[in-house]
Design an enzyme around this catalytic site. Structure first.
Site, PDB file in Angstrom:
ATOM      1  N   ARG A 234       0.528  -1.238   0.160  1.00  0.00           N
ATOM      2  CA  ARG A 234       0.231  -0.378   0.359  1.00  0.00           C
ATOM      3  C   ARG A 234       1.118   1.091  -0.030  1.00  0.00           C
ATOM      4  NH1 ARG A 234      -3.532  -3.016  -1.744  1.00  0.00           N
ATOM      5  NH2 ARG A 234      -5.280  -3.169  -0.360  1.00  0.00           N
ATOM      6  N   GLU A 263      -2.533   7.563  -5.166  1.00  0.00           N
ATOM      7  CA  GLU A 263      -2.909   6.953  -6.446  1.00  0.00           C
ATOM      8  C   GLU A 263      -4.324   6.539  -6.071  1.00  0.00           C
ATOM      9  OE1 GLU A 263      -1.952   2.658  -4.727  1.00  0.00           O
ATOM     10  OE2 GLU A 263      -3.525   2.586  -5.110  1.00  0.00           O
ATOM     11  N   HIS A 295      -1.327  -0.468  -9.820  1.00  0.00           N
ATOM     12  CA  HIS A 295      -1.486  -1.784  -9.031  1.00  0.00           C
ATOM     13  C   HIS A 295      -2.368  -2.562  -9.657  1.00  0.00           C
ATOM     14  CE1 HIS A 295      -3.245  -1.132  -4.595  1.00  0.00           C
ATOM     15  NE2 HIS A 295      -3.273  -2.707  -5.133  1.00  0.00           N
TER      16      HIS A 295
END
Ligand code: NAD
Length: 331
Positions: A234, A263, A295
Site C-alpha cells: 500500500r 494513487e 496497482h
C-alpha cells in the site's frame, strides 16, 4: 441480490459475469469510484461492492446505510479504506477476499525487482531506438544478496520462497512471526538489522496506523547505501517525499512500486491526455531507477477468477443468512 459494483472495469466485468453464471445476482456496474458524490447511485442496493481506492469512510457508510445497503463487499484483500467501526455501529457487514493468489502479487514484486536491477525498462526503450549502448545498464547478481521481507504473511512467504530460489539470503520482520516463514529455515530480525544488512527491502504488510510511513527519512538513513525498495503493498507505507530525497542522494539505489500514497487521484484511469498536477508523482517517475506500475500486481487470470468467485460467494452467503467466512470486523 441487487449489487452495485463501483470502480468497475471492462476487464473485470467478464470475470464477475462468469462468476455469476447462474445469474443469481443482478450486478449493476458503475465506472465511478464510491465517494460522497457518487454514493446516491447505490440507493436501493442491499449489497455494494468496492475496490481498493473506493472511499468507505463513516460519512459514505452512513449514506449507504440510509439507502438500504447492508453488505459492503471488498473485492480485494486490504481494507484500510473502510471505517470498520462505523460499519459495526451501523450493523453493516463487511467482507473481503482474504486469499486469492498470493503468487500474483509476489511474482509482480519480483518482476519489479528484476526490471529495476537489470534496467529492463531502459533497455527496452534503447533497443526500440536502435541504441545498443550498454552504458548505465549494469546491475548486480541477486544470488548472495540479502533480501528483507517486511510482513511475512501469505504474499511475503511466497516472495521469500522465490528469492530463496535466486540464492538470496532472506530475512524477515513481522510482529506476528509465521510458522511458514520459519519452516523455510528463515530468521526474523529487528528493524535495525534490516537497515544494516538488506540489499533489497520488499514490503508485504498491511497499511495500518502502525505501518503508516514505515519507510521514512529515518529508516532510509539507516538503510544500506544503494538498497532497492519494492512496495507492492500500500502506498501509505512509504513517505514518498523522503524516498525522493533518498533517490536524489543515491542512498536508495532503486525503487519499484505498484502502489502510491496518492494513487486514488491517478490510478485505474487513462490520464494520458491530461496534465498531471501531482508534482511528487511527476518527480518520482522522472528518475531512471524508478518503475511505477498502477496497482496491477494482483492482475492475473487466476487472481481475477478467485476474487470474483469469492466476492459473489460471500454475497450469496449473506443473502442466505449463512456465516460469512470472509467477514472483516473492527478489532
Ligand atoms: P497477510 O495478512 O497474509 O500478511 C500480512 C502480514 O503483515 C502479516 O503476517 C502481519 O502480521 C504482517 N504485519 C502486520 N503489521 C506489521 C508491521 N507493523 N510490520 C511488519 N509486518 C506486519 O496479507 P497478504 O495477503 O500477504 O497481503 C499483504 C498486503 O499486500 C495487503 O495488506 C495488501 O495491502 C497488499 N496487496 C496488494 C495487492 C496489489 O495488487 N498491489 C494485492 C493484494 C494485496
Amino acid at each position: 441480490m441487487e449489487v452495485a459494483i463501483f470502480s468497475s472495469t471492462r476487464y473485470e466485468r467478464q470475470y464477475l459475469d462468469a462468476a455469476n453464471h447462474a445469474g443469481q445476482h443482478r450486478l449493476q456496474y458503475f465506472d465511478v469510484a464510491l465517494e460522497m458524490d457518487s454514493v446516491g447511485l447505490a440507493a436501493g442496493y442491499r449489497a455494494v461492492c468496492v475496490f481498493v481506492n473506493d472511499c468507505a469512510d463513516a460519512q459514505v457508510l452512513e449514506a449507504l446505510h440510509k439507502g438500504g445497503t447492508r453488505l459492503l463487499a471488498l473485492r480485494c484483500t486490504g481494507f484500510n479504506n473502510v471505517d470498520l467501526e462505523a460499519a459495526a455501529r451501523l450493523g453493516m457487514k463487511v467482507v473481503r477476499v482474504v486469499t486469492y493468489s498470493p503468487h500474483s502479487v509476489a511474482e509482480h514484486a519480483v518482476a519489479l525487482l528484476l526490471a529495476i536491477n537489470r534496467k529492463v525498462h531502459r533497455a527496452y526503450n534503447r533497443t526500440r531506438d536502435a541504441n545498443f549502448s550498454l552504458d548505465g545498464l549494469t546491475g548486480f547478481d541477486l544470488c548472495g544478496k540479502t533480501v528483507a521481507v517486511v510482513g511475512t504473511g501469505k504474499i511475503g512467504c511466497v516472495f521469500a520462497k522465490i528469492m530463496l530460489g535466486f540464492g538470496c539470503e532472506v530475512i524477515g520482520y513481522d510482529p506476528y512471526p509465521s510458522k511458514e516463514f520459519e519452516a523455510l529455515g528463515l530468521r526474523y530480525v529487528k528493524p535495525g538489522e534490516i537497515g544494516e544488512k538488506a540489499d533489497i527491502i520488499s514490503l508485504h504488510c498491511p497499511l495500518t496506523p502502525a505501518t503508516h510511513h514505515i519507510i521514512n527519512a529515518k529508516t532510509l538513513e539507516r538503510a544500506k547505501p544503494g538498497a532497492i525498495l519494492i512496495n507492492t503493498s500500500r502506498g501509505g507505507l512509504v513517505d514518498t517525499e523522503a524516498v525522493i530525497d533518498a533517490l536524489k542522494s543515491g542512498q536508495l539505489g532503486g525503487l519499484g512500486i505498484d502502489v502510491y500514497e496518492q494513487e486514488a487521484d491517478l490510478f485505474f484511469r487513462d490520464l494520458s491526455s491530461e496534465i498531471i498536477t501531482d508534482d511528487v508523482f511527476q518527480r518520482l517517475v522522472s528518475f531512471p531507477n524508478v518503475i511505477v506500475t498502477g496497482h496491477q500486481a494482483y492482475l492475473t487470470r487466476e487472481a481475477l477468477t478467485t476474487i470474483c468467485e469469492t466476492t459473489l460467494a460471500s454475497i450469496t452467503a449473506f443473502e442466505r443468512g449463512e456465516p460469512l467466512e470472509n467477514e472483516v470486523k473492527a478489532t
